[in-house]
Design a protein around this motif. Structure first.
Motif: not given
Length: 418
Positions: A166-175, A177-180
Motif C-alpha cells: 500500500i505504501q508503494d502504491w501511494a508513492r508510485t500510483g496516481p496519488l 505522495l511523498s514518504d513524509a
C-alpha cells in the motif's frame, strides 16, 4: 310585643316605598317602560382559565402555560433519568453481569421449558442447561483461540507485506505522495484507531480492571442466570406485589409481554447470527482465506450488535482476504459479505424477527450510539434488546383496559347445595 310588631311593619313599608321611588326616578322621561330587547348586554366576565387560581394567571397566554407545564415536567424526568444513569454507573459492576445474565436466561429458557415437559425437576433442568451452555461456549472459544494462535505468525508477515504494498502504491500510483505524507497518513490512521478503540472499551475495562472484579462478574453471571431460569417468574411476581393492587395486573401483563419480546429477540438474533456466520465462513473456506472459523465466530458475535456489528466483522474478513490473497479475492469476499447482509436485512430480519420486536432502524442506530457512548461494548450490546423490551412494556402499560358497563351483571356458577 304588639308595639314591636307595629314598628317592624312601619320600617318594612318605609323600605319598600324608598325602593319604589328609586325605580320611578330611573324610568325614562317619556314614561315608557325600559325594553329588555334594546338594553345593552351585560359586560363579559373576566376570562379565567379552569387551571388558573388568579386573574394574574389568566393574563398569561394559554400556549405559554402549556409550554411551561411541559417544561417543568421534562426537567423532572431529565433529573430522574440522570440520577438513574449515575446510579447505574456507580453499581455497573453489578448491573453489567445482571444484564448479561438476563440475555442468557432469555436464550436458555426454551431449553429449560423443554426439559420440564419431560418431567425433569426444575433445579436439575436448569443445572443441565447451564452446564451444556458453558461447555459449548468454552469449546468454541478454545477452538477459535487455538486456530488464531497457530496462524498469527503467518498473518503478521502477510500484513507487513500488504502495508508495504500500500505504501508503494501511494508513492508510485496516481496519488504520487511523498514518504513524509505517507508516514503522516499512517500515523493519523493509527491514532484514530487507538482513540476510538479506547473509547469503546474504556467502560468495559474499567468495570473489570482487576482479576477479582472479573471473577466476581463471572460468578454473578452464573448464579444470576441459574436463579433467573429457575425462579424468574416467582421473582417477578414478588416485585409486582410491591405495587398497589390496581397496578398489579397491568405490570404483570407488561412484564410477561416484555419477557416474551426479549426471548424472541435473543432467539432470532442467535439464528440470524448463525446463518450469517455459516454464509460468510463458507465463502472464506471456498476462497482459502486464513482463519475461516475464527472469522466466522467473529461474524457470529458481531451479529448481536445490529447493523454495526455485521459491518465491522465483515470488514475484518475483507481485510484479512486483502492481506493474504490480494485485492481481487478481497473484492469477492466483500461481495459475499454484502450478499449475506442483504439477505439478512431483507429476508431473515423481517421473517424471523417478526412484528413482535420490530424497531425502526433509526432508533436502532441511535440506541447503539448512545449505548456505546455510555457503556462501551456492553452498552452497544444491550441497547437494542433494552429498546425492544421498553417498547413492548410501555405499549402494554399505555393500553386501556376494557371498561365494564355500570349495568353489567356478573354471572357465576350456582353455589353447591348444602
Amino acid at each position: 310585643m304588639q308595639r314591636v310588631r307595629d314598628n317592624l311593619r312601619r320600617a318594612y313599608d318605609t323600605g319598600r316605598e324608598s325602593v319604589r321611588q328609586a325605580r320611578t326616578d330611573e324610568t325614562p322621561a317619556t314614561g315608557s317602560e325600559p325594553d329588555d330587547e334594546f338594553a345593552p348586554p351585560p359586560p363579559d366576565p373576566e376570562p379565567v382559565h379552569g387551571s388558573t387560581n388568579s386573574l394574574d394567571d389568566a393574563e398569561v397566554p394559554h400556549s405559554l402555560r402549556i409550554a411551561a407545564a411541559w417544561s417543568w415536567r421534562l426537567i423532572v424526568v431529565g433529573v430522574v433519568g440522570w440520577a438513574l444513569l449515575h446510579f447505574i454507573g456507580i453499581v455497573s459492576i453489578v448491573v453489567v453481569p445482571l444484564a448479561i445474565a438476563m440475555l442468557l436466561s432469555a436464550l436458555l429458557a426454551p431449553a429449560v421449558s423443554w426439559l420440564l415437559k419431560l418431567h425433569v425437576p426444575r433445579s436439575l433442568a436448569t443445572f443441565l442447561v447451564l452446564i451444556c451452555g458453558l461447555a459449548a461456549v468454552a469449546g468454541t472459544l478454545t477452538l477459535v483461540i487455538s486456530q488464531f494462535i497457530d496462524g498469527v505468525p503467518e498473518l503478521t508477515q502477510k500484513t507487513s507485506d500488504g502495508v508495504r504494498q500500500i505504501q508503494d502504491w501511494a508513492r508510485t500510483g496516481p496519488l504520487h505522495l511523498s514518504d513524509a505524507q505517507v508516514n503522516n497518513a499512517i500515523n493519523t490512521a493509527q491514532d484514530w484507531v487507538n482513540t476510538h478503540t479506547s473509547q469503546l472499551t474504556s467502560t468495559g475495562i474499567a468495570t473489570a480492571a482487576t482479576l477479582f472484579e472479573v471473577v466476581t462478574g463471572m460468578l454473578l453471571v452464573l448464579f444470576s442466570t441459574f436463579f433467573f431460569l429457575r425462579d424468574g417468574r416467582k421473582i417477578w411476581r414478588f416485585v409486582v406485589r410491591l405495587f398497589p393492587v390496581n397496578a398489579r395486573w397491568s405490570l404483570a401483563d407488561a412484564g410477561d409481554a416484555s419477557w416474551a419480546t426479549l426471548t424472541a429477540y435473543v432467539r432470532a438474533t442467535v439464528l440470524v447470527a448463525f446463518i450469517d456466520a455459516v454464509g460468510i465462513g463458507t465463502a472464506l473456506v471456498i476462497l482459502n482465506i486464513p482463519f475461516p472459523f475464527p472469522l466466522a465466530a467473529l461474524v457470529f458475535l458481531g451479529a448481536f450488535i445490529p447493523i454495526v456489528g455485521a459491518s465491522v466483522s465483515g470488514a475484518v474478513a475483507v481485510l484479512v482476504a486483502l492481506v493474504d490473497q490480494g485485492w481481487v479475492i478481497a473484492l469477492i469476499v466483500l461481495g459475499a459479505v454484502i450478499l449475506v447482509q442483504q439477505v439478512e436485512g431483507h429476508v431473515l430480519q423481517p421473517l424471523i424477527m417478526g412484528r413482535a420486536v420490530a424497531v425502526h432502524p433509526l432508533v436502532v442506530i441511535i440506541g447503539i450510539a448512545c449505548g456505546a457512548t455510555l457503556a462501551g461494548i456492553i452498552g452497544a450490546l444491550v441497547a437494542v434488546p433494552l429498546i425492544a423490551v421498553l417498547n413492548t412494556g410501555i405499549r402494554r402499560l399505555s393500553r386501556r383496559r376494557p371498561e365494564v358497563p355500570a349495568d353489567a351483571v356478573v354471572v357465576g356458577s350456582p353455589l353447591p347445595e348444602a
